[in-house]
Write a protein that holds these residues in place. Structure first.
Motif, PDB file in Angstrom:
ATOM      1  N   ILE A  16      49.720  51.652  70.621  1.00  0.00           N
ATOM      2  CA  ILE A  16      51.070  51.595  71.188  1.00  0.00           C
ATOM      3  C   ILE A  16      51.784  50.341  70.693  1.00  0.00           C
ATOM      4  N   THR A  17      51.081  49.225  70.702  1.00  0.00           N
ATOM      5  CA  THR A  17      51.652  47.951  70.260  1.00  0.00           C
ATOM      6  C   THR A  17      52.034  48.020  68.779  1.00  0.00           C
ATOM      7  N   ASP A  32      64.307  44.323  70.923  1.00  0.00           N
ATOM      8  CA  ASP A  32      63.357  43.227  70.813  1.00  0.00           C
ATOM      9  C   ASP A  32      63.427  42.713  69.381  1.00  0.00           C
ATOM     10  N   ILE A  33      63.218  41.426  69.219  1.00  0.00           N
ATOM     11  CA  ILE A  33      63.267  40.800  67.896  1.00  0.00           C
ATOM     12  C   ILE A  33      61.878  40.365  67.453  1.00  0.00           C
ATOM     13  N   GLU A  34      61.093  39.860  68.401  1.00  0.00           N
ATOM     14  CA  GLU A  34      59.754  39.356  68.107  1.00  0.00           C
ATOM     15  C   GLU A  34      58.705  40.419  68.418  1.00  0.00           C
ATOM     16  N   PRO A  35      57.715  40.575  67.550  1.00  0.00           N
ATOM     17  CA  PRO A  35      56.633  41.532  67.826  1.00  0.00           C
ATOM     18  C   PRO A  35      55.917  41.188  69.128  1.00  0.00           C
ATOM     19  N   SER A  40      50.280  41.323  75.916  1.00  0.00           N
ATOM     20  CA  SER A  40      51.526  41.554  76.664  1.00  0.00           C
ATOM     21  C   SER A  40      51.750  43.044  76.896  1.00  0.00           C
ATOM     22  N   GLN A  41      51.382  43.871  75.943  1.00  0.00           N
ATOM     23  CA  GLN A  41      51.550  45.315  76.112  1.00  0.00           C
ATOM     24  C   GLN A  41      50.523  45.883  77.095  1.00  0.00           C
ATOM     25  N   GLU A  46      49.873  48.196  82.490  1.00  0.00           N
ATOM     26  CA  GLU A  46      49.330  48.053  83.843  1.00  0.00           C
ATOM     27  C   GLU A  46      50.424  48.066  84.909  1.00  0.00           C
ATOM     28  N   GLU A  47      51.648  47.696  84.533  1.00  0.00           N
ATOM     29  CA  GLU A  47      52.785  47.717  85.462  1.00  0.00           C
ATOM     30  C   GLU A  47      53.334  49.123  85.674  1.00  0.00           C
ATOM     31  N   HIS A  48      52.904  50.068  84.864  1.00  0.00           N
ATOM     32  CA  HIS A  48      53.371  51.451  84.979  1.00  0.00           C
ATOM     33  C   HIS A  48      52.465  52.216  85.934  1.00  0.00           C
TER      34      HIS A  48
END
Length: 167
Positions: A16-17, A32-35, A40-41, A46-48
């Motif tokens: 996914i990342t 988003d600009i930064e990978p 973090s993904q 986990e927040e979903h």
């Protein structure tokens, strides 16, 4: 080839990342600009919860796309409103995978009892706009010059789908 669509698991996070980072670096589909990092993904996934599903498309055991319904806002009145994200790995685009992901993620949202789905789409992304229209999304307006990427100011088309059965 028709992809297998299933709910995302933590083991899918690296794929996914990678797909999302490809979009960040090479398209204006994401602002988003930064990978992103895998860590973090992982937190993002986990927040979903049940009202915010994430699904992946798999072909021959390779994750080739993903879609999610994320919280639109942390304000309680928006609890049944989500934002849709959908990304396909570059060399798998234009093969119908987006349609399969869209069908699956919208079905998951309806099953979760959501009321409305919102998408923010760069105005130049005709393929995504047409895909959303095929699934009953309506254009609800354009936010002018709200993003800047690759040295260009970008407009964003706002699209919305209301689950009619929940009125």
């Amino acid at each position: 080839m028709i992809p297998r669509i299933r709910k995302a698991t933590l083991s899918d996070v690296p794929a996914i990342t990678g797909i999302y980072n490809e979009a960040i670096l090479n398209t204006d589909a994401s602002f988003d600009i930064e990978p992103k990092t895998v860590a973090s993904q992982k937190r993002w996934l986990e927040e979903h919860g049940p009202k915010n599903p994430v699904v992946v498309a798999e072909i021959n055991d390779e994750i080739v796309g993903w879609a999610s319904l994320s919280r639109w806002s942390d304000r309680c009145a928006y609890s049944d409103t989500v934002e849709l994200s959908l990304y396909i790995k570059g060399n798998f685009r234009n093969r119908g995978i987006g349609k399969e992901l869209m069908k699956a993620i919208l079905a998951e949202g309806e099953k979760a009892g959501l009321h409305t789905v919102i998408s923010r789409i760069t105005n130049t992304n005709d393929v995504s706009i047409r895909l959303h229209e095929q699934f009953g999304f309506e254009n609800i307006g354009v936010m002018r010059e709200v993003g800047k990427k690759f040295g260009k100011l970008l407009d964003v088309c706002m699209m919305q789908k209301i689950y009619r059965s929940h009125k």
